[in-house]
Design a protein around this motif. Structure first.
Motif, PDB file in Angstrom:
ATOM      1  N   LEU A  87      38.676  45.948  31.232  1.00 10.17           N
ATOM      2  CA  LEU A  87      40.015  45.376  31.363  1.00 10.17           C
ATOM      3  C   LEU A  87      40.186  44.743  32.737  1.00 10.17           C
ATOM      4  CD1 LEU A  87      41.977  48.389  29.825  1.00 10.17           C
ATOM      5  CD2 LEU A  87      41.065  46.373  28.642  1.00 10.17           C
ATOM      6  N   LEU A  88      40.604  43.486  32.751  1.00  9.81           N
ATOM      7  CA  LEU A  88      40.776  42.780  34.022  1.00  9.81           C
ATOM      8  C   LEU A  88      42.167  42.979  34.608  1.00  9.81           C
ATOM      9  CD1 LEU A  88      38.875  39.445  33.312  1.00  9.81           C
ATOM     10  CD2 LEU A  88      38.011  41.751  33.750  1.00  9.81           C
ATOM     11  N   ASP A  89      43.022  43.675  33.892  1.00 12.33           N
ATOM     12  CA  ASP A  89      44.378  43.979  34.352  1.00 12.33           C
ATOM     13  C   ASP A  89      44.535  45.500  34.372  1.00 12.33           C
ATOM     14  OD1 ASP A  89      47.047  44.274  34.866  1.00 12.33           O
ATOM     15  OD2 ASP A  89      47.754  43.072  33.166  1.00 12.33           O
ATOM     16  N   ASN A  90      44.651  46.083  35.584  1.00  9.76           N
ATOM     17  CA  ASN A  90      44.721  47.549  35.656  1.00  9.76           C
ATOM     18  C   ASN A  90      46.023  48.113  35.105  1.00  9.76           C
ATOM     19  OD1 ASN A  90      46.442  46.777  37.679  1.00  9.76           O
ATOM     20  ND2 ASN A  90      45.350  47.803  39.340  1.00  9.76           N
ATOM     21  N   ALA A  91      47.034  47.252  34.898  1.00  8.72           N
ATOM     22  CA  ALA A  91      48.314  47.717  34.360  1.00  8.72           C
ATOM     23  C   ALA A  91      48.193  48.156  32.900  1.00  8.72           C
ATOM     24  CB  ALA A  91      49.373  46.628  34.492  1.00  8.72           C
TER      25      ALA A  91
END
Length: 205
Positions: A87-91
């Motif tokens: 995942l490139l978005d840690n959110a």
């Protein structure tokens, strides 16, 4: 009497407006669900490129949940394959970990600027990319992917539909970084064209 009539009229109007909004919402929800299911059915045909194998590993670089994530998660679980979800978005790491993490599916936040993409010498037969890769790191991204793709392994990149300059740039970069047998599928998904290519056998060890 006039005041009473006006009060009832307002209530009727508001109620009618509410009903219209509810109807619009359910129509939109039904359409979205239909399109999602339709997209999943189309994407299933893409998995025909994956030949059954006793042991097979798939990696996926993405910045959002999607029908493809669901499909790959189900597919790898049913066949006993490994699925690495980067995942490139840690959110979204926590909610997607709760939804997908299992004995066959590994979920983690992945920073594209890291020097090496190779983790514990793990390599993959198929790498899917549905994330938006920034132009300034596209070349480094493809170069570093060589570390994690097995010889003659497949790279599948989803590109925004009809963005011909972006597609052309990716195809040029793939050739530059020794990916071969590149093909484009432009009639499968509503929003994306799909570029499929292979890591040149024996290159980038």
């Amino acid at each position: 009497m006039v005041v009473l009539f006006w009060t009832h009229y307002q209530r009727f109007y508001l109620y009618s407006d509410f009903k219209e909004k509810i109807l619009t919402f359910f129509c939109f929800f039904s359409y979205t669900l239909f399109m999602k299911n339709l997209e999943k059915e189309k994407l299933k045909t893409l998995l025909s490129i994956i030949k059954e194998n006793p042991s097979l590993d798939i990696a996926h670089f993405t910045d959002q949940d999607s029908p493809l994530v669901e499909l790959l998660n189900d597919y790898t679980r049913q066949h006993g394959y490994g699925y690495q979800l980067n995942l490139l978005d840690n959110a979204i790491e926590e909610p997607m970990s709760q939804r997908y993490k299992s004995s066959s599916t590994k979920v983690n936040f992945f920073h594209l600027q890291r020097k090496s993409y190779l983790i514990q010498a793990k390599q993959y037969d198929f790498v899917f990319v549905t994330a938006n890769i920034e132009e300034e790191i596209e070349s480094d991204f493809l170069k570093r992917l060589h570390q994690v793709i097995r010889n003659a392994g497949n790279l599948i990149v989803f590109i925004k539909k009809e963005d011909y300059m972006l597609r052309y740039r990716w195809i040029e970069l793939l050739e530059e970084h020794n990916y071969v047998a590149t093909n484009t599928i432009d009639n499968l998904c509503n929003d994306y064209d799909i570029v499929i290519t292979k890591k040149m056998h024996g290159w980038g060890k």
